[in-house]
Design a protein around this motif. Structure first.
Motif, PDB file in Angstrom:
ATOM      1  N   LYS A   1      39.088  35.276  32.866  1.00  0.00           N
ATOM      2  CA  LYS A   1      38.586  36.459  32.179  1.00  0.00           C
ATOM      3  C   LYS A   1      38.302  37.566  33.197  1.00  0.00           C
ATOM      4  O   LYS A   1      37.753  37.294  34.268  1.00  0.00           O
ATOM      5  N   PRO A   2      38.668  38.829  32.912  1.00  0.00           N
ATOM      6  CA  PRO A   2      38.339  39.913  33.843  1.00  0.00           C
ATOM      7  C   PRO A   2      36.836  39.977  34.096  1.00  0.00           C
ATOM      8  O   PRO A   2      36.022  39.842  33.176  1.00  0.00           O
ATOM      9  N   ALA A   3      36.486  40.160  35.356  1.00  0.00           N
ATOM     10  CA  ALA A   3      35.079  40.228  35.747  1.00  0.00           C
ATOM     11  C   ALA A   3      34.959  41.130  36.956  1.00  0.00           C
ATOM     12  O   ALA A   3      35.907  41.296  37.729  1.00  0.00           O
ATOM     13  N   LEU A   4      33.783  41.719  37.110  1.00  0.00           N
ATOM     14  CA  LEU A   4      33.569  42.722  38.152  1.00  0.00           C
ATOM     15  C   LEU A   4      32.731  42.150  39.285  1.00  0.00           C
ATOM     16  O   LEU A   4      31.926  41.243  39.092  1.00  0.00           O
ATOM     17  N   ARG A   5      32.891  42.721  40.464  1.00  0.00           N
ATOM     18  CA  ARG A   5      32.144  42.281  41.646  1.00  0.00           C
ATOM     19  C   ARG A   5      32.149  43.388  42.690  1.00  0.00           C
ATOM     20  O   ARG A   5      32.911  44.358  42.572  1.00  0.00           O
ATOM     21  N   MET A   6      31.294  43.253  43.686  1.00  0.00           N
ATOM     22  CA  MET A   6      31.358  44.130  44.844  1.00  0.00           C
ATOM     23  C   MET A   6      32.522  43.678  45.704  1.00  0.00           C
ATOM     24  O   MET A   6      32.551  42.540  46.179  1.00  0.00           O
ATOM     25  N   ALA A   7      33.491  44.563  45.899  1.00  0.00           N
ATOM     26  CA  ALA A   7      34.716  44.201  46.612  1.00  0.00           C
ATOM     27  C   ALA A   7      34.556  44.381  48.115  1.00  0.00           C
ATOM     28  O   ALA A   7      33.680  45.121  48.581  1.00  0.00           O
ATOM     29  N   LEU A   8      35.423  43.716  48.863  1.00  0.00           N
ATOM     30  CA  LEU A   8      35.501  43.893  50.319  1.00  0.00           C
ATOM     31  C   LEU A   8      34.137  43.774  50.980  1.00  0.00           C
ATOM     32  O   LEU A   8      33.751  44.588  51.810  1.00  0.00           O
ATOM     33  N   GLN A   9      33.397  42.724  50.635  1.00  0.00           N
ATOM     34  CA  GLN A   9      32.028  42.617  51.136  1.00  0.00           C
ATOM     35  C   GLN A   9      31.955  42.331  52.629  1.00  0.00           C
ATOM     36  O   GLN A   9      30.895  42.469  53.232  1.00  0.00           O
TER      37      GLN A   9
ATOM     38  N   PRO B   1      42.764  48.838  31.638  1.00  0.00           N
ATOM     39  CA  PRO B   1      43.197  49.151  30.275  1.00  0.00           C
ATOM     40  C   PRO B   1      42.634  48.123  29.300  1.00  0.00           C
ATOM     41  O   PRO B   1      42.355  46.973  29.664  1.00  0.00           O
ATOM     42  N   VAL B   2      42.466  48.536  28.063  1.00  0.00           N
ATOM     43  CA  VAL B   2      41.859  47.676  27.054  1.00  0.00           C
ATOM     44  C   VAL B   2      42.628  46.360  26.918  1.00  0.00           C
ATOM     45  O   VAL B   2      42.039  45.289  26.692  1.00  0.00           O
ATOM     46  N   GLU B   3      43.951  46.393  27.093  1.00  0.00           N
ATOM     47  CA  GLU B   3      44.760  45.195  26.895  1.00  0.00           C
ATOM     48  C   GLU B   3      44.364  44.084  27.864  1.00  0.00           C
ATOM     49  O   GLU B   3      44.585  42.896  27.596  1.00  0.00           O
ATOM     50  N   ALA B   4      43.782  44.444  29.010  1.00  0.00           N
ATOM     51  CA  ALA B   4      43.442  43.434  30.008  1.00  0.00           C
ATOM     52  C   ALA B   4      42.394  42.461  29.492  1.00  0.00           C
ATOM     53  O   ALA B   4      42.263  41.347  29.995  1.00  0.00           O
ATOM     54  N   TYR B   5      41.620  42.896  28.498  1.00  0.00           N
ATOM     55  CA  TYR B   5      40.542  42.055  27.980  1.00  0.00           C
ATOM     56  C   TYR B   5      40.972  41.230  26.782  1.00  0.00           C
ATOM     57  O   TYR B   5      40.197  40.479  26.215  1.00  0.00           O
TER      58      TYR B   5
END
Length: 953
Positions: free
Chosen positions: A308-316, A948-952
């Motif tokens: 499932k798409p999920a968010l995070r702090m990138a390049l930590q 994009p909405v389709e990603a979810y």
């Protein structure tokens, strides 16, 4: 009867969690006869404060608010058309009430644990998308401290990106804001870079430069074509940064499409009050190829364990605790709460709403310009957005007449002034301005009669469908839908409204409602940072009292409130030391000794201040190794500038030899800088100045109750000894700082002045005795937790008496070999129990650093300890072969509701153990909204804009 009327007890008992019975129970666990017995054992006697701080007694919340209302009345809120990067605005009530004033949003921690931070991560991704769309750039970060420091960060990045040669000169257009020029100049001077301020139209690039900074629109309102300058700069091998007004970019061509390599600015006018200077979210946008050099934080898109798409702090790995002295920036925080407000402002208004606001402001500016011409004034620039620059016979008389009408204008010289409009301006305001300008000639002119004469705008306008096309910016325009969207995001985030956040070094304590209430009072919130100083008498009272409070608390003699983050406080403190050595003719002193255990921002700050870092070893107990310190101080005695020390140590221990450590540095000709991250273990019990410290910064968002806001705002003022007072930060527009100033640190003279109210209120209500008691309870709570956990998770470092300070590091490293379990697995499993993890792998990899603070009651401490003890039992099951080493409760954590509801349960353990492992969860269960994230995927395929909405689907 005295006890009945002892009002000071009222707030103290609400801030401090444990009552007398709970305190007694915890002391019994520690086998201590009294709280004083514990403190005498924990803190070295030679550094104990011998007399009480002169702060008076505490007051009640109601008395505090009454006093603050009287102080607020001293501030005069004139209509300010000053501009300079700040504009009055209208915060939509749905955003003010449900975000800015909502503890579910302002008590969150930095989103290191992404699975329980998806709400604010989405808001920050919206922020980045908004910035990228409006600037025309490929990448944006999740905010910086203010526009001026963002410009300085752009300069540092451009220097690091040089491909040929090592040019040392940086060009700044003279039509940039004066405070931006000075902040950039301060940063450059410390690094040995030369600033060239000149005319962007005539600069010939004959001198090699590595970068340039333009203001767009210019500080006097001029709108111009960026492309010619950018083309010339690129031919000369230089990069170009543009400081832009984000709202203007809904009309004007995007800088990224006209050659800019970096675009920075301030989002204040997107819904955040001016607040006499802050806090406001700056933005930083650049090209995707520079992603690993971008300062601050970037929010990226990845996937959780179920895809499932999920968010995070990138390049930590870009964070300073990894790069340390190799870091090009010491920024380790952001302005998350103001960035969330700005992003929601864009979501609520949408592209059409933002453009209507911009078009209306621009229309009124054109009305004003047209009327000014008819009154005999000369409009200096034919192209402008919101700021009209006028030449007239006598600017002083117009400014004086405006002041009589409670209006502030900006005078550039004897015959030139600017008038900057904003979204709160109405036609009647234009009439009032024209009436004031009519002092130059008669008759007066009405704006209504001018409306048919202004013609078309002369500025080139971008297509209205070229930005904010994502559905997120085109859906939530009714208040009902906006309210539900904000609430959905809030529900995805664990904050202090859910449970304790036991983060070591970060001091996640109570942010009392009474402390927070005044930040949206108009008398404090609506004041322009460059309004005449006599209009800010209320703020002056707060500043003077807060400075004296901090003098009493630190034992030092001078304070600057300007640094608007702990990292900026570090930088300012080191610059004060550098300036002092230079004033003594000791310009060669550039060696900064830093313990191996230090916060990662320490070495990064030292490099920024033009110093060379030398690391000092720590012994097995986590203390500074005195022999190594002596050796290195002696080795570098001719060049020794400073020691950066954290006290209590980063390892959570009161080092017995701290006075000796300071003496070694002073004997070598250096000065001692103390990182104030751990002041919550000192206030009222010891003072840095008495120990031998020359300068320290204070994290007001830690010890002094400014909330973390999901990762910002913060404040990091510095306190200095007598010999450093002359070097405190100054400002080009307001008379602050010392006569031998180090320079300017932040865009506004008192940094994020609005939130200084919070710390002032906290100290005022606690009083000297309350603050001292709070420190004692913070130490008690930490030792109680350490004692309960030690049999299961050994406490790594203890003082000579077997005690810790206000935080404890517990060791989990052996579990990797015994059960295949890491510290990260424990952190994720804690989410299933309803807790945020303590600080993970800092300052020692494979450990957790726990800081319970004084605000948590014993029952909450016990729940947290019970959760970890239960997790220990789960680990033991794996180690003993009773649970699978691959399919187990920890490696699969956290468990979401979606996972728990699958028809065919695929695991070797039960659903109940997965999602309801503790009895308190039957009353309230916080559900992580996503499963464990795939961090590597998010870094390999960096996406930092809305999907994009389709990603979810």
């Amino acid at each position: 009867m005295k006890a009945i009327w002892d009002e000071s007890h009222d707030f103290v008992s609400r801030h401090i969690g444990p009552d007398d019975l709970q305190i007694d129970d915890m002391l019994k666990e520690l086998e201590m006869s009294s709280l004083e017995h514990l403190i005498d054992k924990a803190i070295p006697q030679q550094i104990r404060l011998r007399e009480a701080m002169k702060l008076g007694g505490g007051i009640t919340e109601s008395a505090l608010l009454e006093e603050l209302e009287l102080i607020a009345q001293k501030n005069q809120i004139f209509r300010s058309y000053i501009g300079l990067g700040y504009a009055d605005c209208f915060t939509p009530p749905v955003i003010q009430r449900n975000i800015l004033e909502n503890s579910g949003w302002y008590t969150q921690y930095t989103p290191y644990q992404a699975e329980i931070a998806q709400g604010r991560l989405e808001a920050l991704l919206n922020f980045q998308t908004m910035v990228m769309d409006l600037t025309g750039m490929e990448l944006a970060n999740a905010s910086l401290l203010d526009e001026a420091t963002a410009a300085a960060e752009a300069m540092a990045m451009m220097f690091a990106l040089q491909k040929k040669g090592r040019a040392k000169h940086f060009f700044i257009s003279r039509d940039c804001h004066p405070h931006t020029i000075e902040v950039v100049r301060t940063r450059a001077e410390a690094r040995g870079w030369e600033i060239v301020v000149g005319d962007r139209q005539t600069y010939d690039f004959s001198q090699p430069i590595f970068g340039a900074l333009l203001q767009y629109p210019a500080t006097d309102g001029a709108v111009f074509d960026l492309a010619p300058f950018c083309e010339q700069a690129h031919k000369a091998g230089a990069l170009v940064a543009v400081a832009a007004d984000l709202l203007s970019l809904t009309l004007l061509p995007a800088p990224g499409q006209n050659g800019a390599d970096v675009v920075v600015g301030n989002t204040q006018r997107l819904g955040m009050p001016m607040g006499y200077g802050g806090p406001h979210a700056a933005f930083f946008a650049t090209r995707e190829e520079y992603r690993r050099q971008v300062p601050g934080r970037i929010i990226g898109v990845s996937q959780d364990a179920s895809g499932k798409p999920a968010l995070r702090m990138a390049l930590q790995t870009r964070e300073q605790h990894i790069k340390r002295e190799r870091a090009t920036s010491n920024i380790c925080t952001a302005q998350v709460l103001p960035a969330v407000v700005a992003s929601m402002y864009a979501v609520y208004h949408g592209p059409q709403g933002l453009r209507r606001i911009a078009e209306r402001i621009h229309y009124l500016a054109r009305l004003l310009a047209n009327g000014s011409v008819q009154l005999g004034c000369e409009v200096v620039h034919s192209q402008f957005f919101d700021t009209v620059c006028l030449q007239l016979k006598d600017a002083d008389s117009v400014v004086a007449k405006a002041r009589q009408a409670q209006i502030n204008l900006r005078k550039l010289d004897e015959k030139t002034l600017t008038i900057a409009l904003d979204e709160t301006v109405r036609i009647k305001d234009i009439d009032e301005l024209l009436d004031i300008l009519g002092a130059q000639s008669a008759p007066a002119i009405s704006a209504n009669r001018l409306e048919g004469d202004i013609g078309e705008s002369e500025v080139v306008q971008r297509p209205p469908d070229s930005y904010l096309t994502h559905p997120i910016f085109n859906t939530y325009h009714s208040e009902t839908e906006m309210l539900r969207y904000v609430r959905r995001l809030e529900a995805k985030d664990l904050s202090l409204t859910t449970s304790m956040i036991p983060l070591g070094s970060c001091t996640m304590k109570l942010n009392a409602a009474a402390e927070m209430m005044p930040i949206t009072w108009p008398r404090f919130a609506a004041l322009h940072p460059f309004a005449p100083i006599d209009q800010a008498a209320g703020y002056a009272t707060i500043f003077a009292e807060l400075e004296e409070m901090l003098v009493q608390i630190t034992g030092l003699s001078g304070v600057s409130l300007q640094p608007n983050a702990g990292s900026q406080g570090e930088f300012a403190g080191l610059l004060a030391i550098r300036a002092y050595h230079h004033s003594q003719g000791q310009v060669q002193r550039n060696i900064c000794l830093i313990p191996a255990s230090a916060h990662g921002t320490n070495p990064a700050s030292a490099v920024m201040a033009g110093m060379e870092v030398v690391v000092v070893a720590c012994d097995e107990q986590g203390n500074i190794e005195l022999a190594d310190l002596r050796e290195k101080a002696a080795l570098h005695s001719q060049n020794l500038a400073a020691l950066m020390v954290t006290y209590p140590s980063t390892h959570g221990v009161f080092e017995e030899e701290i006075r000796q450590i300071c003496d070694i540095i002073h004997d070598g000709g250096g000065l001692v800088y103390m990182d104030g991250a751990n002041m919550n273990a000192l206030v009222g019990l010891c003072r840095p100045g008495d120990i031998g410290v020359d300068v320290c910064h204070l994290n007001l968002h830690k010890t002094f109750c400014i909330p973390h806001g999901g990762g910002g705002p913060g404040m990091g003022p510095i306190a200095v000894a007598d010999h450093l007072a002359d070097f405190l930060p100054s400002h080009p527009l307001v008379d602050v700082g010392g006569p031998k100033t180090m320079g300017t640190i932040a865009a506004a003279p008192w940094g994020s002045a609005l939130i200084l109210l919070i710390s002032w209120a906290y100290i005022k209500m606690m009083g000297a005795a309350g603050l001292e008691h709070a420190t004692k309870i913070a130490i008690l709570n930490a030792n109680y937790v350490a004692s309960r956990l030690d049999p299961y998770f050994p406490v790594l470092y203890k003082g000579q008496e077997g005690l810790v300070a206000h935080e404890a590091i517990i060791d989990l490293r052996h579990f990797r070999n015994e059960a295949g379990i890491t510290v990260e697995d424990v952190a994720k499993r804690l989410m299933d129990y309803g807790f945020h993890a303590p600080t993970v792998s800092f300052p020692v990899a494979g450990t957790l650093m726990v800081e319970p603070t004084e605000s948590e009651v014993k029952a909450e401490l016990d729940r947290f300890c019970d959760a970890l003890i239960s997790i220990h039992a789960e680990i033991e099951e794996i180690a003993q072969g009773k649970a699978d080493r691959v399919d187990n409760l920890l490696l699969n954590a956290p468990h979401t509701a979606e996972v728990a509801l699958v028809e065919d349960w695929p695991h070797t353990y039960s659903r109940e153990r997965a999602v309801m492992p503790a009895p308190w969860l039957s009353e309230y269960k916080f559900w992580p909204s996503v499963g464990r994230l795939n961090n590597a995927l998010g870094d390999r395929h960096l996406v930092c804009a809305c999907l994009p909405v389709e990603a979810y689907e």
